[in-house]
Write an enzyme that holds these catalytic residues in place. Structure first.
Site, PDB file in Angstrom:
ATOM      1  N   CYS A   1       0.833  -1.206   0.000  1.00  0.00           N
ATOM      2  CA  CYS A   1       0.000   0.000   0.000  1.00  0.00           C
ATOM      3  C   CYS A   1       0.864   1.252   0.000  1.00  0.00           C
ATOM      4  CB  CYS A   1      -0.960  -0.004   1.182  1.00  0.00           C
ATOM      5  SG  CYS A   1      -0.158  -0.090   2.802  1.00  0.00           S
TER       6      CYS A   1
ATOM      7  N   HIS B   1      -1.541   1.772   7.477  1.00  0.00           N
ATOM      8  CA  HIS B   1      -2.014   1.585   6.101  1.00  0.00           C
ATOM      9  C   HIS B   1      -1.918   2.911   5.362  1.00  0.00           C
ATOM     10  CE1 HIS B   1      -4.213   0.038   2.702  1.00  0.00           C
ATOM     11  NE2 HIS B   1      -5.168   0.931   2.844  1.00  0.00           N
TER      12      HIS B   1
END
Length: 763
Positions: free
Chosen positions: A249, A680
């Site tokens: 990510c 994230h």
């Protein structure tokens, strides 16, 4: 414990230093437990004699590997070096003997060093368990476990051996995303992010390439279609997701941000990069990464990709081959990846094929414009690329020796600005001159350790003093006030009333100014003068409120003022809440600091290392400004700063050190949510065709309804207003400046017209 600490430490040092060989047995160990053991045994004090425990650190207790488990299996997405480490079998047995282990069945943690077909040794946390299925169901399934260092070519050879077609061509497809894994046979499974359990579809030359006819019940895989991300055509070009290949990510966020820089995207979409490809630079990838990036950009902005998701695997593989730290599935920093990518794109597109040796000259009192011009000319002789034209600016660095006063001035290029967030929210009170106005309670953001001069500037940032007045700073301590010394370093406490600013007539000056421009008289005389001025302000407020008791100097302490308790209960208080915004971050970035002893500077005049003062100034600013908010800081341990920073979406005004204004608009934001271990990354970006903001969360994309600036903002990309206009959505490129390639993008231009794209180093 029958085996003492000395024996444990000696055994650990021996086995960790031993060379690794095929067949060695290792065990997976919880790194949190290992850190406790190292503290208990003082393992890292390698320069000290090994002794038994001094009792300051408790024993680590039983080995707790239970937190690594998910049922009867090892948890997915554990990271070596972050969550776990490998230890040799002999050390594992010793630890289990001394401390015990949970769970009792330790076979799940056992691993072995394996040799790949290439001869490379591999020790894998998650060996690659690959299921190979032919696309037309004619051939047998092949299921086997491989080490991560094995290659794509080896998988194909396994298929050839089983199918007895030694000369056939084979292609491999990732069943999850319906894309070819890679055409390069020398790529390892780790580089291709094929660790863990995977199903791959193989196609033997001559058969239909499509895999739609596969028995999906048999294969248990899904193919992502455009309908997963919105009806085809419902989103404009460029709104395309990127598949997560396993903790990638961070890369997806960085790529979405760079993809939405219009001028950079045009450069690759229109193949303007091709004439600049540098195939000889030893600092680049000889054009490999630039070509992979161009291919990805073209896929992201093709009309057929809108609303769908694609895989960045080829670029990920290329990056890993030239920067091994990015190989595999470990999480990394999005800003670090972005800077690495831009640096390699620069070297791959560097118009300088043979970099000359250039000897740097000292400023030696020359005008800044002359030194800056020379520094940029030298830099461009070695670094001349479209990336430099677009992203690089220049900082002025001033270092002053505290002993001899020697001043060093240098000018250094930058591709991004890392702005500090290491600040403390504190409470302060401003007392207006002569009691004419109510006192003002301020919530300020101040560095935890700052000089008196800096503290005065932060008060001014929150509220400018009245006309004809300046501030004197005093530190509050229960029932008295102390006037700090001019050179004193102040330690700021969080959310406490600690400092007060008193407005005094400007003819006297502030604490710092009186020290910087002394008149006749001793330091104690100057301190007494400052105290007299502060006494005047305090007593004016007391008199206004009818308080008879007055403030006075503390006997024997000329820099202290004794204040009656009624002073802190005076009437109404106006409140001022300072915003943490980019302006303040830039002010912190350009604030003078004193170097630490560990980071001392060598003074060529004193011939000694000195804790000099250092200051940055913005000398020239680039077309595309990358701002990195330093949310991660390390004191005793690394932690994250989650403060919201107010950043303008449009019309960010930045002034360089010559007071020239540059105006920027935000085009992309890389966001980081969560903490260090389980964080994230996502991206927000403004689409060039419909001017709307979109959320990019790996393969998922959607329109962004709120502001693109949140408390998760980590990297911000701003584009200067003067960047040439962009092609229209129908593909008409008439909006691009026809002479863009011939523009003088060098800061050496004498023009102040920002539309020329220059960074204007000299007047």
């Amino acid at each position: 414990m029958s085996d003492g600490i000395i024996d444990q430490v000696q055994r650990a040092r021996e086995v960790f230093n031993a060379p690794q060989k095929e067949g060695d047995v290792w065990y997976v160990l919880n790194i949190a437990w290992f850190d406790k053991w190292k503290k208990f045994t003082h393992y890292e004090d390698i320069n000290e004699e090994i002794t038994e425990s001094d009792g300051f650190d408790p024993p680590p207790g039983m080995i707790d590997n239970g937190s690594l488990m998910d049922g009867d299996k090892l948890r997915s997405n554990l990271l070596v070096g972050t969550d776990v480490i490998f230890i040799p079998e002999s050390l594992w047995d010793l630890f289990c003997k001394c401390y015990g282990c949970y769970p009792a069945d330790t076979s799940i943690f056992k691993r072995s060093t394996v040799k790949a077909s290439t001869g490379k040794l591999s020790l894998d946390l998650y060996p690659s368990h690959i299921r190979l299925v032919e696309k037309n169901k004619n051939g047998p399934e092949i299921e086997e476990t491989f080490c991560n260092a094995e290659t794509i070519g080896h998988l194909k050879n396994v298929i050839r051996r089983v199918r007895r077609c030694h000369q056939c061509d084979i292609r491999l497809f990732d069943s999850k995303i319906d894309e070819e894994v890679t055409a390069k046979d020398d790529v390892t499974l780790q580089e291709a992010c094929l660790d863990g359990t995977r199903t791959l579809i193989y196609e033997i030359s001559g058969s239909n390439r499509s895999i739609d006819s596969l028995d999906r019940n048999r294969l248990s895989y899904t193919v992502q279609s455009s309908s997963s991300y919105g009806k085809f055509g419902s989103q404009p070009q460029g709104v395309v997701g990127l598949h997560n290949l396993g903790n990638t990510c961070f890369m997806n966020s960085a790529l979405q941000c760079t993809s939405n820089i219009p001028e950079l995207t045009d450069f690759f979409l229109l193949d303007k990069y091709k004439p600049d490809l540098n195939h000889v630079s030893r600092l680049g990838s000889k054009g490999v990464i630039a070509e992979c990036f161009a291919a990805l950009i073209k896929r992201l902005w093709s009309t057929g990709s809108a609303g769908s998701a694609i895989s960045p695997r080829d670029l990920k593989i290329s990056i890993g081959q030239y920067a091994p730290q990015f190989v595999g599935y470990q999480q990394h920093d999005a800003h670090e990846l972005m800077m690495f990518l831009l640096d390699f794109l620069h070297e791959d597109l560097n118009r300088v094929k043979q970099k000359p040796y250039i000897e740097l000259n000292d400023a030696d009192g020359r005008p800044d414009e002359e030194v800056a011009r020379e520094a940029w000319e030298h830099y461009k002789k070695r670094n001349d690329s479209f990336i430099v034209d677009l992203f690089h600016g220049m900082l002025k660095s001033t270092v002053v020796c505290p002993d001899c006063g020697y001043t060093s001035v240098t000018f250094d290029p930058f591709a991004s600005l890392s702005l500090p967030l290491d600040i403390v929210p504190t409470i302060a009170i401003i007392w207006p001159h002569n009691g004419e106005f109510q006192r003002i309670r301020c919530h300020l953001y101040v560095p935890p350790r700052c000089s008196l001069e800096n503290l005065i500037s932060y008060f001014k940032h929150a509220r400018q003093p009245q006309d004809g007045c300046k501030y004197i700073i005093a530190e509050f301590n229960r029932d008295d006030l102390r006037i700090p010394e001019p050179e004193e370093k102040l330690y700021v406490r969080k959310e406490e009333l600690q400092f007060m600013a008193f407005e005094v007539p400007a003819v006297r000056g502030s604490n710092f100014e009186m020290a910087s421009h002394p008149t006749n008289g001793s330091a104690s005389d100057r301190s007494e003068t400052l105290c007299d001025d502060v006494l005047g302000v305090i007593n004016a407020h007391l008199s206004k409120e009818g308080v008879v008791q007055q403030a006075k100097l503390t006997a024997g302490k000329p820099s202290r003022i004794c204040v009656p308790s009624a002073f802190f209960d005076l009437g109404h208080t106006d409140k001022l809440q300072q915003k943490l915004n980019l302006d303040l971050c830039f002010e912190l970035f350009t604030t003078e600091e004193t170097l630490s002893a560990q980071n001392s500077w060598y003074c060529k005049k004193c011939k000694e290392h000195q804790q000099a003062s250092k200051k940055f100034d913005l000398w020239c600013l680039p077309k595309v400004l990358v701002i990195h908010l330093k949310r991660f800081r390390s004191v005793y341990r690394i932690n994250k700063i989650n403060e919201f920073v107010d950043c303008p979406v449009e019309g960010l005004k930045i002034y360089n050190s010559r007071h020239e204004e540059h105006v920027y608009d935000l085009v992309a934001v890389s966001n980081h949510m969560g903490g260090l271990g389980g964080g994230h990354y996502t991206a927000y970006a403004k689409n060039r065709y419909d001017n709307r903001w979109y959320n990019f969360d790996d393969s998922y994309t959607c329109h962004l309804s709120g502001s693109p600036v949140t408390a998760a903002a980590y990297v911000l990309i701003y584009v200067r207003h003067e960047v040439p206009s962009l092609p229209s959505a129908n593909g008409d490129n008439s909006g691009v400046s026809s002479d863009m390639d011939n523009q003088d993008l060098s800061p050496m231009s004498n023009s102040h017209d920002h539309g020329n794209g220059d960074m204007n180093l000299g007047r």
